[in-house]
Motif scaffolding. Structure first.
Motif, PDB file in Angstrom:
ATOM      1  N   LYS A   4       0.860  -1.183   0.000  1.00  0.00           N
ATOM      2  CA  LYS A   4       0.000   0.000   0.000  1.00  0.00           C
ATOM      3  C   LYS A   4       0.897   1.234   0.000  1.00  0.00           C
ATOM      4  O   LYS A   4       1.725   1.409   0.899  1.00  0.00           O
ATOM      5  CB  LYS A   4      -0.907   0.007   1.225  1.00  0.00           C
ATOM      6  CG  LYS A   4      -1.824   1.225   1.283  1.00  0.00           C
ATOM      7  CD  LYS A   4      -2.682   1.211   2.538  1.00  0.00           C
ATOM      8  CE  LYS A   4      -3.559   2.447   2.608  1.00  0.00           C
ATOM      9  NZ  LYS A   4      -4.386   2.477   3.840  1.00  0.00           N
ATOM     10  N   LEU A   5       0.735   2.074  -1.001  1.00  0.00           N
ATOM     11  CA  LEU A   5       1.560   3.270  -1.124  1.00  0.00           C
ATOM     12  C   LEU A   5       0.822   4.499  -0.596  1.00  0.00           C
ATOM     13  O   LEU A   5      -0.401   4.479  -0.436  1.00  0.00           O
ATOM     14  CB  LEU A   5       1.950   3.489  -2.585  1.00  0.00           C
ATOM     15  CG  LEU A   5       2.692   2.327  -3.252  1.00  0.00           C
ATOM     16  CD1 LEU A   5       2.962   2.652  -4.715  1.00  0.00           C
ATOM     17  CD2 LEU A   5       3.998   2.023  -2.527  1.00  0.00           C
ATOM     18  N   THR A   6       1.558   5.555  -0.340  1.00  0.00           N
ATOM     19  CA  THR A   6       0.932   6.799   0.077  1.00  0.00           C
ATOM     20  C   THR A   6       0.396   7.524  -1.156  1.00  0.00           C
ATOM     21  O   THR A   6       0.836   7.260  -2.286  1.00  0.00           O
ATOM     22  CB  THR A   6       1.944   7.721   0.785  1.00  0.00           C
ATOM     23  OG1 THR A   6       2.900   8.203  -0.181  1.00  0.00           O
ATOM     24  CG2 THR A   6       2.675   6.973   1.895  1.00  0.00           C
ATOM     25  N   PRO A   7      -0.552   8.450  -0.979  1.00  0.00           N
ATOM     26  CA  PRO A   7      -1.048   9.203  -2.145  1.00  0.00           C
ATOM     27  C   PRO A   7       0.076   9.902  -2.906  1.00  0.00           C
ATOM     28  O   PRO A   7       0.041   9.986  -4.136  1.00  0.00           O
ATOM     29  CB  PRO A   7      -2.012  10.217  -1.511  1.00  0.00           C
ATOM     30  CG  PRO A   7      -2.484   9.540  -0.264  1.00  0.00           C
ATOM     31  CD  PRO A   7      -1.296   8.784   0.252  1.00  0.00           C
ATOM     32  N   PHE A   8       1.073  10.392  -2.193  1.00  0.00           N
ATOM     33  CA  PHE A   8       2.185  11.116  -2.824  1.00  0.00           C
ATOM     34  C   PHE A   8       2.911  10.244  -3.845  1.00  0.00           C
ATOM     35  O   PHE A   8       3.441  10.745  -4.846  1.00  0.00           O
ATOM     36  CB  PHE A   8       3.166  11.579  -1.731  1.00  0.00           C
ATOM     37  CG  PHE A   8       4.262  12.479  -2.223  1.00  0.00           C
ATOM     38  CD1 PHE A   8       4.015  13.815  -2.509  1.00  0.00           C
ATOM     39  CD2 PHE A   8       5.543  11.996  -2.405  1.00  0.00           C
ATOM     40  CE1 PHE A   8       5.031  14.652  -2.957  1.00  0.00           C
ATOM     41  CE2 PHE A   8       6.569  12.819  -2.852  1.00  0.00           C
ATOM     42  CZ  PHE A   8       6.314  14.148  -3.121  1.00  0.00           C
ATOM     43  N   ASP A   9       2.925   8.930  -3.607  1.00  0.00           N
ATOM     44  CA  ASP A   9       3.677   8.024  -4.483  1.00  0.00           C
ATOM     45  C   ASP A   9       3.094   7.908  -5.885  1.00  0.00           C
ATOM     46  O   ASP A   9       3.773   7.425  -6.799  1.00  0.00           O
ATOM     47  CB  ASP A   9       3.762   6.628  -3.847  1.00  0.00           C
ATOM     48  CG  ASP A   9       4.582   6.639  -2.567  1.00  0.00           C
ATOM     49  OD1 ASP A   9       5.604   7.342  -2.532  1.00  0.00           O
ATOM     50  OD2 ASP A   9       4.190   5.955  -1.606  1.00  0.00           O
ATOM     51  N   VAL A  10       1.834   8.339  -6.068  1.00  0.00           N
ATOM     52  CA  VAL A  10       1.260   8.262  -7.404  1.00  0.00           C
ATOM     53  C   VAL A  10       2.024   9.165  -8.375  1.00  0.00           C
ATOM     54  O   VAL A  10       1.987   8.955  -9.595  1.00  0.00           O
ATOM     55  CB  VAL A  10      -0.245   8.643  -7.383  1.00  0.00           C
ATOM     56  CG1 VAL A  10      -0.429  10.143  -7.193  1.00  0.00           C
ATOM     57  CG2 VAL A  10      -0.949   8.180  -8.653  1.00  0.00           C
ATOM     58  N   MET A  11       2.750  10.138  -7.834  1.00  0.00           N
ATOM     59  CA  MET A  11       3.546  11.019  -8.680  1.00  0.00           C
ATOM     60  C   MET A  11       4.717  10.278  -9.329  1.00  0.00           C
ATOM     61  O   MET A  11       5.311  10.766 -10.290  1.00  0.00           O
ATOM     62  CB  MET A  11       4.090  12.190  -7.847  1.00  0.00           C
ATOM     63  CG  MET A  11       3.025  13.026  -7.151  1.00  0.00           C
ATOM     64  SD  MET A  11       1.947  13.883  -8.306  1.00  0.00           S
ATOM     65  CE  MET A  11       3.106  15.028  -9.032  1.00  0.00           C
ATOM     66  N   PHE A  12       5.015   9.104  -8.801  1.00  0.00           N
ATOM     67  CA  PHE A  12       6.192   8.372  -9.273  1.00  0.00           C
ATOM     68  C   PHE A  12       5.835   7.039  -9.931  1.00  0.00           C
ATOM     69  O   PHE A  12       6.664   6.141  -9.998  1.00  0.00           O
ATOM     70  CB  PHE A  12       7.154   8.143  -8.106  1.00  0.00           C
ATOM     71  CG  PHE A  12       7.572   9.409  -7.425  1.00  0.00           C
ATOM     72  CD1 PHE A  12       8.541  10.233  -7.984  1.00  0.00           C
ATOM     73  CD2 PHE A  12       6.964   9.811  -6.243  1.00  0.00           C
ATOM     74  CE1 PHE A  12       8.913  11.419  -7.374  1.00  0.00           C
ATOM     75  CE2 PHE A  12       7.333  10.988  -5.621  1.00  0.00           C
ATOM     76  CZ  PHE A  12       8.305  11.800  -6.190  1.00  0.00           C
ATOM     77  N   VAL A  13       4.604   6.919 -10.419  1.00  0.00           N
ATOM     78  CA  VAL A  13       4.202   5.686 -11.092  1.00  0.00           C
ATOM     79  C   VAL A  13       5.130   5.343 -12.259  1.00  0.00           C
ATOM     80  O   VAL A  13       5.525   4.179 -12.413  1.00  0.00           O
ATOM     81  CB  VAL A  13       2.728   5.759 -11.562  1.00  0.00           C
ATOM     82  CG1 VAL A  13       2.397   4.588 -12.490  1.00  0.00           C
ATOM     83  CG2 VAL A  13       1.798   5.741 -10.359  1.00  0.00           C
ATOM     84  N   PRO A  14       5.535   6.301 -13.110  1.00  0.00           N
ATOM     85  CA  PRO A  14       6.450   5.944 -14.205  1.00  0.00           C
ATOM     86  C   PRO A  14       7.742   5.295 -13.703  1.00  0.00           C
ATOM     87  O   PRO A  14       8.237   4.329 -14.300  1.00  0.00           O
ATOM     88  CB  PRO A  14       6.723   7.292 -14.883  1.00  0.00           C
ATOM     89  CG  PRO A  14       5.499   8.095 -14.612  1.00  0.00           C
ATOM     90  CD  PRO A  14       5.102   7.714 -13.209  1.00  0.00           C
TER      91      PRO A  14
END
Length: 199
Positions: A4-14
């Motif tokens: 489970k990732l934090t919401p902030f981590d969606v910025m680093f999906v690539p």
């Protein structure tokens, strides 16, 4: 293994996709008004630099200084939703909080390549009865959508509509669009190997 990732981590999906190109993922969204009420009730205890806060919000440091905390948070929600939408088609699926239920667990697990049996689905259903943030796993979960909508201030509603609304509606639509959403259970049943049991 599930992470489970934090919401902030969606910025680093690539970046995550480069490291784990074959790993599926799910982006769970929720009405920005309700998320902002949660933060209004209990502000984050994590302190970010102005640069990181601006990066998360998708605005400049100078603009950050001109926005209220709730406006910045609304920007941040919108930016996270935009980042998730840009990552669509890379093994991800979209799910909205309003559609999250014990029944959706079958599709969630199937997306990760796990076909749950009756006992596992029953355990998942029991977990839905408990508050996820209670570390003792004892407090019952009480739906709070209506209460949060009632608590929303004018500032929260305006910020959510101006800065988070369009990106959220985009991922919410994707959560209900074949190819981006989780597959319907009936479809999964039709496409399962012979002998697969469903409960």
């Amino acid at each position: 293994l599930f992470v489970k990732l934090t919401p902030f981590d969606v910025m680093f999906v690539p970046l995550l996709r480069k490291a784990f190109p074959a790993v599926p993922w799910i982006f769970l969204s929720r009405d920005p008004v309700e998320v902002m009420v949660s933060v209004h009730r209990k502000p984050f205890s994590i302190s970010l630099s102005r640069e990181r806060e601006a990066f998360a919000a998708g605005i400049s440091v100078s603009e950050l200084a001109q926005r209220s905390p709730m406006e910045v948070f609304a920007h941040t929600i919108g930016n996270f939703c935009d980042a998730a939408a840009r990552a669509a088609g890379t093994g991800g699926a979209f799910l909205d909080y309003a559609d999250l239920s014990p029944d959706s667990m079958f599709a969630i697990l199937s997306h990760f390549g796990v076909r749950p049996g009756a006992d596992e689905l029953m355990a998942a259903g029991e977990a839905f009865k408990l508050h996820a943030k209670d570390l003792l796993r004892q407090a019952p979960w009480i739906p709070d959508t209506d209460q949060k909508q009632r608590e929303a201030t004018a500032e929260i509603r305006e910020g959510a509509e101006r800065f988070a609304g369009p990106p959220y509606q985009r991922v919410r639509l994707m959560a209900r669009t074949p190819g981006f959403s989780l597959p319907d259970r009936k479809i999964l049943e039709r496409t399962s190997p012979p002998g697969m049991e469903f409960s």
